[in-house]
Design a protein around this motif. Sequence first.
Motif, PDB file in Angstrom:
ATOM      1  N   GLY A  61      61.448   8.461  63.280  1.00 21.14           N
ATOM      2  CA  GLY A  61      60.845   7.516  62.352  1.00 21.14           C
ATOM      3  C   GLY A  61      61.813   7.066  61.279  1.00 21.14           C
ATOM      4  O   GLY A  61      61.894   5.875  60.947  1.00 21.14           O
TER       5      GLY A  61
ATOM      6  N   GLU B 277      59.355  19.625  67.310  1.00 21.15           N
ATOM      7  CA  GLU B 277      58.811  18.347  67.779  1.00 21.15           C
ATOM      8  C   GLU B 277      58.391  17.469  66.604  1.00 21.15           C
ATOM      9  O   GLU B 277      58.593  16.256  66.624  1.00 21.15           O
ATOM     10  CB  GLU B 277      57.651  18.586  68.743  1.00 21.15           C
ATOM     11  N   GLU B 278      57.827  18.089  65.564  1.00 23.46           N
ATOM     12  CA  GLU B 278      57.462  17.319  64.370  1.00 23.46           C
ATOM     13  C   GLU B 278      58.714  16.801  63.672  1.00 23.46           C
ATOM     14  O   GLU B 278      58.771  15.643  63.252  1.00 23.46           O
ATOM     15  CB  GLU B 278      56.625  18.177  63.420  1.00 23.46           C
TER      16      GLU B 278
ATOM     17  N   CYS C 275      55.918   6.673  65.199  1.00 24.04           N
ATOM     18  CA  CYS C 275      56.505   8.022  65.142  1.00 24.04           C
ATOM     19  C   CYS C 275      55.759   8.892  64.143  1.00 24.04           C
ATOM     20  O   CYS C 275      55.472  10.060  64.417  1.00 24.04           O
ATOM     21  CB  CYS C 275      57.978   7.957  64.747  1.00 24.04           C
TER      22      CYS C 275
ATOM     23  N   HIS D 184      69.560  12.741  68.412  1.00 26.50           N
ATOM     24  CA  HIS D 184      68.299  13.050  69.084  1.00 26.50           C
ATOM     25  C   HIS D 184      68.475  13.596  70.499  1.00 26.50           C
ATOM     26  O   HIS D 184      67.759  14.513  70.904  1.00 26.50           O
ATOM     27  CB  HIS D 184      67.392  11.820  69.073  1.00 26.50           C
TER      28      HIS D 184
ATOM     29  N   TYR E 118      61.457  16.148  65.100  1.00 31.18           N
ATOM     30  CA  TYR E 118      61.972  15.113  65.996  1.00 31.18           C
ATOM     31  C   TYR E 118      61.294  13.778  65.698  1.00 31.18           C
ATOM     32  O   TYR E 118      61.965  12.747  65.567  1.00 31.18           O
ATOM     33  CB  TYR E 118      61.724  15.549  67.448  1.00 31.18           C
ATOM     34  N   GLN E 119      59.974  13.793  65.550  1.00 31.45           N
ATOM     35  CA  GLN E 119      59.238  12.566  65.240  1.00 31.45           C
ATOM     36  C   GLN E 119      59.649  12.014  63.869  1.00 31.45           C
ATOM     37  O   GLN E 119      59.820  10.810  63.705  1.00 31.45           O
ATOM     38  CB  GLN E 119      57.721  12.806  65.282  1.00 31.45           C
TER      39      GLN E 119
ATOM     40  N   LYS F 291      54.941  12.668  55.742  1.00 31.76           N
ATOM     41  CA  LYS F 291      54.439  11.456  56.382  1.00 31.76           C
ATOM     42  C   LYS F 291      54.112  10.391  55.337  1.00 31.76           C
ATOM     43  O   LYS F 291      54.520   9.232  55.465  1.00 31.76           O
ATOM     44  CB  LYS F 291      53.188  11.826  57.186  1.00 31.76           C
TER      45      LYS F 291
ATOM     46  N   ASN G  18      52.293  11.019  64.691  1.00 34.27           N
ATOM     47  CA  ASN G  18      52.260  12.355  65.292  1.00 34.27           C
ATOM     48  C   ASN G  18      52.669  13.468  64.331  1.00 34.27           C
ATOM     49  O   ASN G  18      52.671  14.631  64.704  1.00 34.27           O
ATOM     50  CB  ASN G  18      53.190  12.387  66.514  1.00 34.27           C
ATOM     51  N   VAL G  19      53.028  13.112  63.104  1.00 27.93           N
ATOM     52  CA  VAL G  19      53.477  14.090  62.130  1.00 27.93           C
ATOM     53  C   VAL G  19      52.272  14.677  61.403  1.00 27.93           C
ATOM     54  O   VAL G  19      51.440  13.941  60.879  1.00 27.93           O
ATOM     55  CB  VAL G  19      54.472  13.450  61.131  1.00 27.93           C
TER      56      VAL G  19
END
Length: 167
Positions: free
Chosen positions: A100, A92-93, A115, A72, A95-96, A125, A118-119
């Motif tokens: 997670g 960024e997605e 986490c 990360h 990354y989340q 998800k 935010n996806v």
Amino acid sequence: VTADCSVTSKQTGEQKKSQQEVYEEAMEAYNSANYSTALELFTEVGAYEDATNYVEKCNYKLAYLMLQDGKHTEAMNYMQQVTSQELRTELEEQYQLSLGKAAIEAGNYEDAVVCFENVKDYMKKAELLDQIVEHYITNKDMTAAQKVIQQIQSGNAARAAELQKEL
């Protein structure tokens, strides 16, 4: 870059190569998925041809690969170099999602849920939230399982509304 449009390649020391030669070397590295070398070489030739576009692509690909490997901090370093808002949002997605997944592997299910909030990719998800629900049910923590189920249901409602708008 010198006045005669040649550059000193870091890989060959003092031997001078034309920008075209370094660019071709960079393309070869890029096409071989050697993105670190490609990034260095494209950066070296600056604005020659479409090298700046490839610098962006290399940063994106390196960030994505680092996220796939769960690195990360390294991924964030490359992500910060990506200037395209679309690519940056995608990273960024990812990354989340990566954070997670790491939280699930570490047994930090509450952190994983945060986490995944935010996806935007509902399918990714939902699959991961299902894993968390399964864990809570297996461990007979029905309150926590119900909380995650409610989050999935609210995601279902939001996704249904999006689909309705598309029709």
